[in-house]
Design an enzyme around this catalytic site. Structure first.
Site, PDB file in Angstrom:
ATOM      1  CG  ASP A  21      45.845  35.573  44.779  1.00 32.24           C
ATOM      2  OD1 ASP A  21      45.167  35.423  45.703  1.00 32.24           O
ATOM      3  OD2 ASP A  21      45.638  34.777  43.887  1.00 32.24           O
ATOM      4  CE  LYS A  24      44.860  42.708  49.201  1.00 34.07           C
ATOM      5  NZ  LYS A  24      45.634  41.899  48.386  1.00 34.07           N
TER       6      LYS A  24
END
Ligand code: GDP
Ligand code: MG
Length: 394
Positions: A21, A24
């Site tokens: 989270d 990426k």
């Protein structure tokens, strides 16, 4: 002179790593969006990346998206994985051998457990170049951004990277993806790409080290002798060089009588060249696929190695029972396999399917295994573990 050009590799394998989270996948999508405006990439949406196809890599299922894009300087193959377990498996199996990684850290969280774990893995599998993208800069003030940068530099140094020189770029992948042109938006992504081009040097072939070539094949040329086939991994091989043929417990001295590239004799061949090598006085039955041809006395064989390993879970086709020390099975690497005993780190009593950690390998015979060399362990013809060599032990 060999006819091979010493070309700079215009290609770079890169990937996003970091805590779940932290952004990426958003960053990966933003990169393609921004480059697509210059015709250097096809835009790949967040959903397309996250719906990564299941990949069959050496019999192990890894969910990974491979996204391709170019800057003006070079082409990148970018790996983004949906879940933490996918990263661990991807990196440990060496399925996408990354030259560099972009470590994404959310400014509002700072470094988290998976930030550390991915950094540790990156170091262990030999990723040389790390760049840090401090994401979600839109959520915090400047003081906090500076604090995260300091924390990241310390963390990088803790894991053996040069914390002082690793580039750090602050931005917001989400803003960039939404077409925002303020500092933390698209410009931060352009800055990241420029830094990737400049910080990660072109991958060049190693011509300085003593030559090394894994044997892919061997055959007999009537009236001449045994010819071995392979691609030179490093160094320069010259006619009349002394060489060792190593592996499966054997260390056979020989001399290179002839080197051929595309069936034409040359006086020398370079790393990257695919060659046929005529070996003086060698019997075909002494040669086995998976042996190495090396410059004489340049490589040490051993049957003891340290490795990083991951045991597949039951649902991945792995074992259902835990693993204890003295676990003996067949190891597969490249084109060869050998009986191997696995001993756990003394700090560990057992490992469960789904666990990863450090282990000690004892092979039935001496081999040459290099740092970062991937392998799998199979039990009754089923892959139960995947790993990567981290050290040669005596
Ligand atoms: P991953 O697990 O590291 O791939 O993270 P994702 O890319 O899936 O992002 C996780 C969440 O953070 C999503 O809801 C994103 O929309 C959000 N996000 C990503 N980048 C930013 C950013 O720069 N700013 C803000 N505010 N949210 C972001
Ligand atoms: Mg993701």
């Amino acid at each position: 002179k060999a006819n091979a050009q010493i070309e700079e590799k215009k290609h770079c394998n890169i990937g996003t790593i970091g805590h779940v989270d932290h952004g990426k996948t958003t960053l990966t999508a933003a990169i393609t969006k921004i480059l697509s405006k210059d015709g250097l990439a096809t835009y790949v949406s967040y959903d397309e990346i996250d719906r990564a196809p299941e990949e069959k890599a050496r019999g192990i299922t890894i969910n990974a998206a491979h996204v391709g894009y170019s800057t003006k300087l070079r082409h990148y193959a970018h790996t983004d994985c949906p879940g933490h377990a996918d990263y661990v498996r991807n990196m440990i199996s060496g399925a996408s051998q990354m030259d560099a990684a972009v470590l994404v850290v959310a400014a509002n969280d700072g470094p988290m457990p998976q930030t550390r774990e991915h950094l540790l893995l990156a170091k262990q599998v030999g990723i040389q170049y790390i760049l840090v993208f401090i994401n979600k800069a839109d959520l915090v003030d400047n003081e906090l951004l500076e604090l995260v940068e300091i924390e990241m530099r310390e963390l990088l140094s803790d894991f053996g990277y040069d914390g002082n020189t690793v580039p750090m770029i602050c931005g917001s992948a989400l803003k960039a993806l939404n077409g925002d042109e303020s500092d933390f938006g698209a410009p931060s992504i352009r800055k990241l790409l420029k830094t990737m081009d400049e910080y990660v040097p072109p991958i060049v072939r190693d011509l300085k080290s003593p030559f090394l070539m894994p044997i892919d094949n061997a055959f007999t040329v009537p009236g001449r002798g045994t010819v071995v086939i392979g691609t030179i991994k490093r160094g320069i091989m010259k006619r009349n060089d002394e060489a060792d043929l190593l592996g499966f417990g054997y260390n056979i001295k020989t001399t290179i009588s002839d080197v051929q590239i595309f069936k034409k004799s040359v006086t020398e061949a370079l790393a990257g060249d695919n060659v046929g090598v005529l070996l003086r006085g060698m019997k075909i039955k002494s040669v086995e696929t998976g042996m190495l041809l090396t410059a004489t006395k340049s490589c040490q064989m051993s049957n003891h190695y340290k490795a990083k390993i991951y045991f597949l879970t039951r649902s991945e086709g792995g074992r259902k029972k835990p693993i204890f020390s003295k676990y003996s099975q067949q190891m597969f690497s490249g084109t060869w396999n050998i009986a191997c005993r696995i001993d756990l780190d003394p700090s560990m009593n057992m490992m469960m399917p789904g666990d990863h950690g450090e282990v000690y390998l004892t092979l039935l015979e001496d081999m040459v295994m290099t740092q970062g060399q991937p392998f799998t362990i199979r039990e009754n013809n089923v892959t139960v573990a995947t790993g990567i060599v981290t050290d040669t032990l005596k």
